[in-house]
Motif scaffolding. Structure first.
Motif, PDB file in Angstrom:
ATOM      1  N   VAL A 265      -2.141   3.414  -3.552  1.00  8.15           N
ATOM      2  CA  VAL A 265      -2.645   2.435  -4.190  1.00  8.15           C
ATOM      3  C   VAL A 265      -2.279   1.237  -3.454  1.00  8.15           C
ATOM      4  CG1 VAL A 265      -0.593   0.907  -5.499  1.00  8.15           C
ATOM      5  CG2 VAL A 265      -0.438   3.466  -5.402  1.00  8.15           C
ATOM      6  N   GLY A 266      -3.576   0.258  -3.780  1.00  7.93           N
ATOM      7  CA  GLY A 266      -3.266  -0.783  -2.507  1.00  7.93           C
ATOM      8  C   GLY A 266      -4.433  -1.670  -3.403  1.00  7.93           C
ATOM      9  N   PRO A 267      -4.164  -2.888  -3.010  1.00  7.30           N
ATOM     10  CA  PRO A 267      -5.082  -3.845  -3.593  1.00  7.30           C
ATOM     11  C   PRO A 267      -7.000  -3.682  -3.287  1.00  7.30           C
ATOM     12  CG  PRO A 267      -3.728  -5.483  -2.007  1.00  7.30           C
ATOM     13  CD  PRO A 267      -3.360  -3.666  -1.542  1.00  7.30           C
ATOM     14  N   GLU A 268      -7.464  -3.156  -2.398  1.00  8.94           N
ATOM     15  CA  GLU A 268      -8.233  -2.752  -1.978  1.00  8.94           C
ATOM     16  C   GLU A 268      -8.982  -2.087  -3.266  1.00  8.94           C
ATOM     17  OE1 GLU A 268      -6.969  -3.006   1.613  1.00  8.94           O
ATOM     18  OE2 GLU A 268      -6.051  -1.592  -0.229  1.00  8.94           O
ATOM     19  N   PHE A 269      -8.271  -1.051  -4.458  1.00 10.02           N
ATOM     20  CA  PHE A 269      -8.726  -1.090  -5.053  1.00 10.02           C
ATOM     21  C   PHE A 269      -9.289  -1.347  -6.287  1.00 10.02           C
ATOM     22  CE2 PHE A 269      -6.405   2.618  -3.107  1.00 10.02           C
ATOM     23  CZ  PHE A 269      -7.517   3.942  -3.335  1.00 10.02           C
TER      24      PHE A 269
ATOM     25  N   ARG B 201       0.961  -1.631  -0.147  1.00  9.56           N
ATOM     26  CA  ARG B 201       0.090  -0.272   0.181  1.00  9.56           C
ATOM     27  C   ARG B 201       0.779   1.302   0.049  1.00  9.56           C
ATOM     28  NH1 ARG B 201      -3.934  -1.185   5.420  1.00  9.56           N
ATOM     29  NH2 ARG B 201      -5.182  -2.266   3.979  1.00  9.56           N
ATOM     30  N   LEU B 202       0.657   1.816  -0.420  1.00 13.15           N
ATOM     31  CA  LEU B 202       1.495   3.403  -0.783  1.00 13.15           C
ATOM     32  C   LEU B 202       0.076   4.838  -0.887  1.00 13.15           C
ATOM     33  CD1 LEU B 202       3.565   5.060  -1.515  1.00 13.15           C
ATOM     34  CD2 LEU B 202       3.360   4.841  -4.015  1.00 13.15           C
ATOM     35  N   VAL B 203       0.092   5.391   0.038  1.00 12.47           N
ATOM     36  CA  VAL B 203      -0.029   7.029  -0.017  1.00 12.47           C
ATOM     37  C   VAL B 203       0.708   8.204   0.462  1.00 12.47           C
ATOM     38  CG1 VAL B 203      -1.185   8.852   1.557  1.00 12.47           C
ATOM     39  CG2 VAL B 203      -1.927   6.708   1.670  1.00 12.47           C
ATOM     40  N   LEU B 204       1.064   8.888  -1.273  1.00 11.90           N
ATOM     41  CA  LEU B 204       1.897   9.579  -1.606  1.00 11.90           C
ATOM     42  C   LEU B 204       1.732  10.766  -1.621  1.00 11.90           C
ATOM     43  CD1 LEU B 204       4.334   8.966  -3.902  1.00 11.90           C
ATOM     44  CD2 LEU B 204       3.413  10.514  -4.565  1.00 11.90           C
ATOM     45  N   ARG B 205       1.936  12.152  -1.554  1.00 10.18           N
ATOM     46  CA  ARG B 205       1.424  13.221  -1.515  1.00 10.18           C
ATOM     47  C   ARG B 205       2.899  13.893  -1.810  1.00 10.18           C
ATOM     48  NH1 ARG B 205       0.179  15.839   3.719  1.00 10.18           N
ATOM     49  NH2 ARG B 205       2.148  16.555   3.751  1.00 10.18           N
TER      50      ARG B 205
ATOM     51  N   LEU C  58      -9.810   7.810   1.599  1.00 11.26           N
ATOM     52  CA  LEU C  58      -9.251   6.602   2.580  1.00 11.26           C
ATOM     53  C   LEU C  58     -10.608   6.198   3.237  1.00 11.26           C
ATOM     54  CD1 LEU C  58      -6.140   7.554   4.176  1.00 11.26           C
ATOM     55  CD2 LEU C  58      -6.396   5.829   2.910  1.00 11.26           C
ATOM     56  N   ALA C  59     -11.338   7.137   3.747  1.00  8.15           N
ATOM     57  CA  ALA C  59     -12.692   6.462   4.562  1.00  8.15           C
ATOM     58  C   ALA C  59     -14.018   5.901   3.975  1.00  8.15           C
ATOM     59  CB  ALA C  59     -13.295   7.979   4.631  1.00  8.15           C
ATOM     60  N   GLU C  60     -13.256   5.911   2.426  1.00  5.97           N
ATOM     61  CA  GLU C  60     -14.538   5.564   1.502  1.00  5.97           C
ATOM     62  C   GLU C  60     -13.563   2.999   1.454  1.00  5.97           C
ATOM     63  OE1 GLU C  60     -16.703   5.403  -2.641  1.00  5.97           O
ATOM     64  OE2 GLU C  60     -15.721   6.538  -2.016  1.00  5.97           O
ATOM     65  N   TRP C  61     -12.623   3.423   1.177  1.00  6.91           N
ATOM     66  CA  TRP C  61     -11.829   2.453   0.420  1.00  6.91           C
ATOM     67  C   TRP C  61     -11.198   1.864   1.850  1.00  6.91           C
ATOM     68  CZ3 TRP C  61     -13.231   5.225  -3.656  1.00  6.91           C
ATOM     69  CH2 TRP C  61     -13.020   5.246  -3.912  1.00  6.91           C
ATOM     70  N   LEU C  62     -10.497   2.708   3.073  1.00  6.61           N
ATOM     71  CA  LEU C  62      -9.789   1.943   4.178  1.00  6.61           C
ATOM     72  C   LEU C  62     -10.465   2.248   5.147  1.00  6.61           C
ATOM     73  CD1 LEU C  62      -5.993   1.939   2.426  1.00  6.61           C
ATOM     74  CD2 LEU C  62      -7.899  -0.356   2.613  1.00  6.61           C
ATOM     75  N   PRO C  63     -11.200   2.326   5.344  1.00  7.13           N
ATOM     76  CA  PRO C  63     -12.473   3.114   6.926  1.00  7.13           C
ATOM     77  C   PRO C  63     -11.560   2.621   8.337  1.00  7.13           C
ATOM     78  CG  PRO C  63     -13.380   1.032   6.050  1.00  7.13           C
ATOM     79  CD  PRO C  63     -12.868   0.888   5.056  1.00  7.13           C
ATOM     80  N   ASP C  64     -11.047   1.979   7.946  1.00  6.46           N
ATOM     81  CA  ASP C  64      -9.932   1.271   9.263  1.00  6.46           C
ATOM     82  C   ASP C  64      -8.710   1.772   9.453  1.00  6.46           C
ATOM     83  OD1 ASP C  64     -12.015  -0.460  10.742  1.00  6.46           O
ATOM     84  OD2 ASP C  64     -11.244  -1.945   9.491  1.00  6.46           O
TER      85      ASP C  64
END
Length: 255
Positions: A193-197, A128-132, A245-251
């Motif tokens: 980026v993440g498998p959730e998408f 998983r990646l969160v990049l700004r 993130l609230a929609e795809w990764l709420p935790d």
């Protein structure tokens, strides 16, 4: 060739940080994480980058680890007497079932400066990646310097994202026209980026008046935003990150 040579190196594992090494203007501090995982903050120890400087950040997040890598302040690209551009290279590697949040401060392109910034990311298939990324064209009430930045992301050995943006004197014309920055002084992007998408694909949509969400050809989305200044740009990107993130990764809230 004159200039500072400095590299910061970070290795994160589920057990800790076996490598945490900074040089010159790239001082590293382990800081308190707001959520699970580890957090490291880049603390600027001197004025940089100047012309001729060669700065680099190398981070590896090994299997199962979580790391947030942020910065205490903006990076200000400054003018110098040399005609050699400065460079700032970021190399990020994220292993299987690992997560990296790369959240640096904005790059401010001061008048008369010349910077080449390059970020390269290698992701495992389950990473998983969160990049700004944020760029501000000039300090208050001044024209911008020259800034050319490129972001390249590979996932499971295959290209996922590759984008370059140039602004300021000496780059091809049109960067400040209606099709690119349209007169705005701040621009940025947020890549997730993440498998959730893969499980729940995103749909393209506007996020307010100055940002757009675009799904990629892979388990990822990118948000591109424009704003008149750095403060409003950060607000737009933070709101987008929280919404996604609230929609795809709420935790996994965005802090």
């Amino acid at each position: 060739m004159s200039g500072v040579r400095a590299t910061a190196r970070i290795v994160a594992t589920p057990a800790g940080l076996p490598v945490l090494s900074g040089e010159g203007p790239l001082a590293l501090r382990r800081t308190r994480a707001a959520g699970p995982g580890l957090r490291v903050t880049v603390v600027g120890a001197m004025s940089a980058p100047l012309g001729g400087d060669r700065l680099a950040v190398e981070a590896e997040v090994r299997e199962g680890a979580r790391l947030t890598l942020d910065a205490a302040a903006a990076t200000v690209s400054l003018p110098s007497r040399t005609a050699v551009p400065a460079s700032y290279d970021v190399r990020l590697t994220v292993g299987e079932h690992a997560e990296l949040r790369w959240l640096p401060g904005p790059v401010i392109s001061a008048y008369g400066s010349d910077l080449r910034a390059r970020t390269r990311v290698e992701l495992a298939a389950t990473a998983r990646l969160v990049l700004r990324e944020e760029q501000v064209l000039g300090r208050h009430a001044e024209p911008p310097g020259t800034l050319v930045s490129r972001l390249t992301v590979h996932r499971a050995g295959r290209p996922l994202f590759d984008q370059e943006l140039g602004s300021g004197p000496g780059v091809p014309g049109g960067w400040d026209g209606p099709a690119v920055l349209a007169g705005h002084r701040a621009t940025g992007q947020l890549l997730l980026v993440g498998p959730e998408f893969d499980v729940k694909p995103a749909r393209p949509r506007l996020l307010g008046e100055s940002a757009v969400l675009t799904p990629l050809a892979g388990p990822a989305v990118v948000v591109t935003a424009l704003a008149p200044d750095a403060l409003r740009l950060r607000r737009v990107l933070d709101e987008a990150a929280r919404e996604i993130l609230a929609e795809w990764l709420p935790d996994e809230p965005y802090r």
